[in-house]
Design an enzyme around this catalytic site. Structure first.
Site, PDB file in Angstrom:
ATOM      1  N   HIS A 128      57.607 -35.973  -3.604  1.00 46.39           N
ATOM      2  CA  HIS A 128      56.484 -35.954  -2.653  1.00 46.39           C
ATOM      3  C   HIS A 128      55.383 -36.915  -3.123  1.00 46.39           C
ATOM      4  CE1 HIS A 128      57.868 -31.612  -1.785  1.00 46.39           C
ATOM      5  NE2 HIS A 128      58.129 -32.293  -0.698  1.00 46.39           N
ATOM      6  N   LYS A 167      59.150 -19.198   5.922  1.00 42.93           N
ATOM      7  CA  LYS A 167      59.800 -19.439   4.618  1.00 42.93           C
ATOM      8  C   LYS A 167      59.211 -18.474   3.610  1.00 42.93           C
ATOM      9  CE  LYS A 167      60.721 -24.336   5.338  1.00 42.93           C
ATOM     10  NZ  LYS A 167      60.493 -25.706   4.923  1.00 42.93           N
ATOM     11  N   ARG A 221      65.296 -38.702   2.402  1.00 47.75           N
ATOM     12  CA  ARG A 221      66.122 -38.839   1.198  1.00 47.75           C
ATOM     13  C   ARG A 221      67.530 -39.266   1.593  1.00 47.75           C
ATOM     14  NH1 ARG A 221      64.256 -33.024  -0.584  1.00 47.75           N
ATOM     15  NH2 ARG A 221      64.272 -32.995   1.683  1.00 47.75           N
ATOM     16  N   SER A 270      62.216 -29.360  -3.396  1.00 47.32           N
ATOM     17  CA  SER A 270      61.464 -28.195  -3.876  1.00 47.32           C
ATOM     18  C   SER A 270      62.425 -27.037  -4.149  1.00 47.32           C
ATOM     19  CB  SER A 270      60.440 -27.765  -2.834  1.00 47.32           C
ATOM     20  OG  SER A 270      59.530 -28.794  -2.588  1.00 47.32           O
TER      21      SER A 270
HETATM   22  P1  ADP Z   1      59.212 -29.211   5.009  1.00 45.27           P
HETATM   23  O1  ADP Z   1      59.074 -27.723   4.994  1.00 45.27           O
HETATM   24  O2  ADP Z   1      58.370 -29.895   6.032  1.00 45.27           O
HETATM   25  O3  ADP Z   1      60.614 -29.735   4.966  1.00 45.27           O
HETATM   26  P2  ADP Z   1      58.901 -30.205   2.305  1.00 45.27           P
HETATM   27  O4  ADP Z   1      57.748 -29.857   1.429  1.00 45.27           O
HETATM   28  O5  ADP Z   1      60.246 -29.749   1.867  1.00 45.27           O
HETATM   29  O6  ADP Z   1      58.479 -29.605   3.684  1.00 45.27           O
HETATM   30  O7  ADP Z   1      58.954 -31.760   2.560  1.00 45.27           O
HETATM   31  C1  ADP Z   1      57.902 -32.460   3.148  1.00 45.27           C
HETATM   32  C2  ADP Z   1      58.344 -33.860   3.459  1.00 45.27           C
HETATM   33  O8  ADP Z   1      58.644 -34.553   2.251  1.00 45.27           O
HETATM   34  C3  ADP Z   1      59.623 -33.958   4.312  1.00 45.27           C
HETATM   35  O9  ADP Z   1      59.484 -35.099   5.142  1.00 45.27           O
HETATM   36  C4  ADP Z   1      60.710 -34.189   3.297  1.00 45.27           C
HETATM   37  O10 ADP Z   1      61.803 -34.888   3.850  1.00 45.27           O
HETATM   38  C5  ADP Z   1      59.974 -35.035   2.281  1.00 45.27           C
HETATM   39  N1  ADP Z   1      60.521 -34.930   0.927  1.00 45.27           N
HETATM   40  C6  ADP Z   1      60.840 -33.825   0.232  1.00 45.27           C
HETATM   41  N2  ADP Z   1      61.313 -34.120  -0.994  1.00 45.27           N
HETATM   42  C7  ADP Z   1      61.310 -35.478  -1.078  1.00 45.27           C
HETATM   43  C8  ADP Z   1      61.724 -36.428  -2.065  1.00 45.27           C
HETATM   44  N3  ADP Z   1      62.270 -36.060  -3.216  1.00 45.27           N
HETATM   45  N4  ADP Z   1      61.566 -37.717  -1.774  1.00 45.27           N
HETATM   46  C9  ADP Z   1      61.058 -38.112  -0.588  1.00 45.27           C
HETATM   47  N5  ADP Z   1      60.670 -37.301   0.395  1.00 45.27           N
HETATM   48  C10 ADP Z   1      60.797 -35.995   0.165  1.00 45.27           C
END
Ligand code: ADP
Length: 160
Positions: free
Chosen positions: A18, A42, A91, A129
């Protein structure tokens, strides 16, 4: 043109993946609002307040990034922030399919909103995450995957 963008997510926890995206976005746009979603459906490890506090701490070196928690519809939050662009991280092709569906829905609900997708550096391509939480719960070392402040918060949470 002043460009304000929203990068939304649950950030439970915020990972180096992130942060990689946040840094890229901060270099591209005038102002970035990191929208921390309540995500009541969630079962999150951290409360919304904890996730907001962590995000503020780990982005404090980036002057054009601000952090806000929100609940309800993402497009309402984006409207309220008067932003024009939504940022999402991509990703793998699995993200692509999911994000493509979401984007079509956002466009239907708010035709003026544009979505921009950024990819992280290769080493964070497979970082999520969910994986960080799983590793931490089973006692693994997560310090290469999250900022130090968040690693400490996870350790405390796992031990409590
Ligand atoms: P959500 O509940 O919206 O999926 P996340 O916190 O899991 O929330 O992810 C937020 C955003 O960051 C999403 O667009 C996700 O694809 C992106 N994201 C999550 N992990 C990574 C990573 N390792 N690299 C790039 N983008 C990521």
């Amino acid at each position: 043109m002043i460009k304000k963008v929203v990068y939304p997510g649950t950030f439970d926890p915020l990972t180096n993946g992130h942060l990689d995206i946040i840094q890229r976005v901060a270099n591209l746009f005038d102002h970035v609002v990191l929208g921390v979603a309540a995500s009541p459906s969630k079962k999150t490890m951290f409360t919304l307040e904890e996730r907001v506090e962590q995000a503020i701490e780990v982005t404090k070196h980036l002057p054009n990034v601000s952090v806000k928690g929100f609940s309800g519809l993402l497009i309402d939050f984006v409207k309220q922030e008067q932003a024009d662009v939504l940022i999402r991280g991509l990703r793998t092709t699995i993200d692509f399919e999911y994000e493509f569906g979401l984007t079509n829905m956002y466009r239907h609900l708010q035709p003026n909103l544009e979505s921009i997708f950024l990819t992280p550096t290769e080493q964070y391509m497979f970082l999520s995450s969910t994986i960080v939480r799983e590793v931490a719960i089973h006692g693994g070392d997560i310090r290469s995957f999250v900022p130090e402040f968040i690693a400490e918060a996870i350790e405390k949470k796992v031990q409590s």
